[in-house]
Write an enzyme that holds these catalytic residues in place. Structure first.
Site, PDB file in Angstrom:
ATOM      1  N   GLU A   1      -3.393  -8.996   3.205  1.00 12.78           N
ATOM      2  CA  GLU A   1      -3.275  -9.540   4.501  1.00 12.78           C
ATOM      3  C   GLU A   1      -4.444  -9.095   5.404  1.00 12.78           C
ATOM      4  O   GLU A   1      -4.525  -9.895   6.654  1.00 12.78           O
ATOM      5  CB  GLU A   1      -2.069  -8.955   5.291  1.00 12.78           C
ATOM      6  CG  GLU A   1      -2.051  -7.533   5.783  1.00 12.78           C
ATOM      7  CD  GLU A   1      -1.847  -6.709   4.710  1.00 12.78           C
ATOM      8  OE1 GLU A   1      -1.800  -5.483   5.071  1.00 12.78           O
ATOM      9  OE2 GLU A   1      -1.818  -6.620   3.658  1.00 12.78           O
TER      10      GLU A   1
ATOM     11  N   HIS B   1      -4.275  -4.651   0.359  1.00 16.59           N
ATOM     12  CA  HIS B   1      -4.066  -5.078   1.670  1.00 16.59           C
ATOM     13  C   HIS B   1      -4.531  -6.806   1.656  1.00 16.59           C
ATOM     14  O   HIS B   1      -5.406  -6.908   2.376  1.00 16.59           O
ATOM     15  CB  HIS B   1      -4.751  -4.345   2.829  1.00 16.59           C
ATOM     16  CG  HIS B   1      -3.990  -3.259   3.054  1.00 16.59           C
ATOM     17  ND1 HIS B   1      -2.739  -2.992   3.929  1.00 16.59           N
ATOM     18  CD2 HIS B   1      -4.328  -1.817   2.845  1.00 16.59           C
ATOM     19  CE1 HIS B   1      -2.388  -1.674   4.056  1.00 16.59           C
ATOM     20  NE2 HIS B   1      -3.241  -1.137   3.661  1.00 16.59           N
TER      21      HIS B   1
ATOM     22  N   CYS C   1       0.827  -1.251  -0.074  1.00 18.36           N
ATOM     23  CA  CYS C   1      -0.068  -0.041  -0.074  1.00 18.36           C
ATOM     24  C   CYS C   1       0.752   1.475   0.071  1.00 18.36           C
ATOM     25  O   CYS C   1       1.627   1.522  -0.849  1.00 18.36           O
ATOM     26  CB  CYS C   1      -1.264  -0.010   1.062  1.00 18.36           C
ATOM     27  SG  CYS C   1      -2.425   1.138   0.916  1.00 18.36           S
TER      28      CYS C   1
END
Length: 304
Positions: free
Chosen positions: A237, A235, A142
């Site tokens: 994750e 993102h 990001c």
């Protein structure tokens, strides 16, 4: 194989409860193999949450990984206790003489600032320069990806009219890329950002390749031709409730915030989100570790 993390790290209890194979430091010392050495520069304010998310994605491989956590020493963290940072985090001064197989540079909620206005920008630039000679492959997330594209290649970021917020569909542009091996032609991934990098600027740079884009969210994954720099603008994750937490946080602060797109069932924030991106998140990190770190890094890191 397990992921080796410092004994007592809060993430270990969470991951063990999820049946994820974690190896305590003391046990790993008795194994006669070389683990992959990984450094995570955690720029997020909620460091324990980010640690857990990343370690979860890194854990599902046949590789043993040894993780060091790094903080920016020129920034004072307001959301993570000094005791936690002292116990589990290193400073750049402590690791600059070391070499690593892989490194992750996280995002940070500083998009509203020009890069040079970020209080730890000079330190981050020094770390990014160091990573090119002391790390085999670096994975940027990001804002971390935007910062690295700007620092290494002069690629600017641009403000968005509205926050890119939700779970967006992405297309695989380079199906033969090892990073996307096993990916579906279309796959979902979370985004939460106020700025973007643009394809036309990236395409001007020889040595960079756009691997995946989204019709709505734009450029998603970029890689250098040698695989030693990976840039992901979203993102992968994120947990199931991360976007919900951001939405309700801003709502409770009285800030103007739209519902995250394609996230809450029926766009009803009272309903629990359904995770659709987890398998591709694990695959992304597994492919990076296998094809871009393990398969290429020298056994003796002094030869890096």
């Amino acid at each position: 194989m397990p992921i080796k993390i410092p004994s007592g790290l809060p993430a270990s209890r969470i991951l063990e409860s999820e049946n994820i194979f974690i190896m305590p430091e003391h046990r790993a010392l008795h194994q006669d193999i070389r683990p992959l050495k990984l450094l995570i520069l955690n720029l997020m304010p909620t460091k324990i949450v980010t640690e857990t998310q990343l370690l979860r994605c890194l854990s599902n491989t046949p590789l043993q990984i040894e993780v060091d956590l790094l903080q920016a020493s020129t920034h004072i963290s307001k959301n993570t206790s000094a005791d936690h940072l002292l116990a589990f985090y290193k400073t750049f001064k402590e690791v600059r003489h070391l070499k690593y197989d892989g490194m992750i540079i996280t995002g940070a909620p500083v998009e509203h600032l020009d890069f040079e206005q970020v209080d730890y920008w000079d330190e981050l630039c020094e770390i990014m320069d160091w990573s090119r000679t002391h790390v085999y492959s670096t994975f940027h997330i990001c804002w971390g990806a935007q910062a690295a594209l700007y620092h290494h290649y002069g690629i600017p970021k641009f403000p968005l009219e509205k926050k890119m917020f939700g779970i967006f569909r992405h297309d695989v542009l380079c199906p033969k890329s090892p990073l996307l091996r096993g990916f579906d032609d279309c796959f979902p991934a979370p985004h939460s950002r106020h700025t973007e990098v643009r394809a036309e600027d990236i395409e001007k740079v020889s040595g960079l390749e756009i691997l995946s884009t989204s019709p709505e969210a734009g450029v998603y994954i970029i890689a250098s031709s040698d695989g030693r720099q990976i840039f992901v603008t979203g993102h992968a994750e994120y947990d199931s409730d991360t976007l919900a937490g951001e939405y309700f946080r801003d709502l409770n602060r009285g800030l103007k915030i739209d519902l995250p797109k394609y996230y809450f069932p029926d766009d009803d924030p009272s309903k629990a989100p359904v995770v659709t991106w987890r398998s591709h998140a694990h695959l992304l990190y597994t492919n990076w570790l296998n094809y871009y770190v393990y398969q290429g890094t020298p056994y003796d890191l002094d030869n890096l």
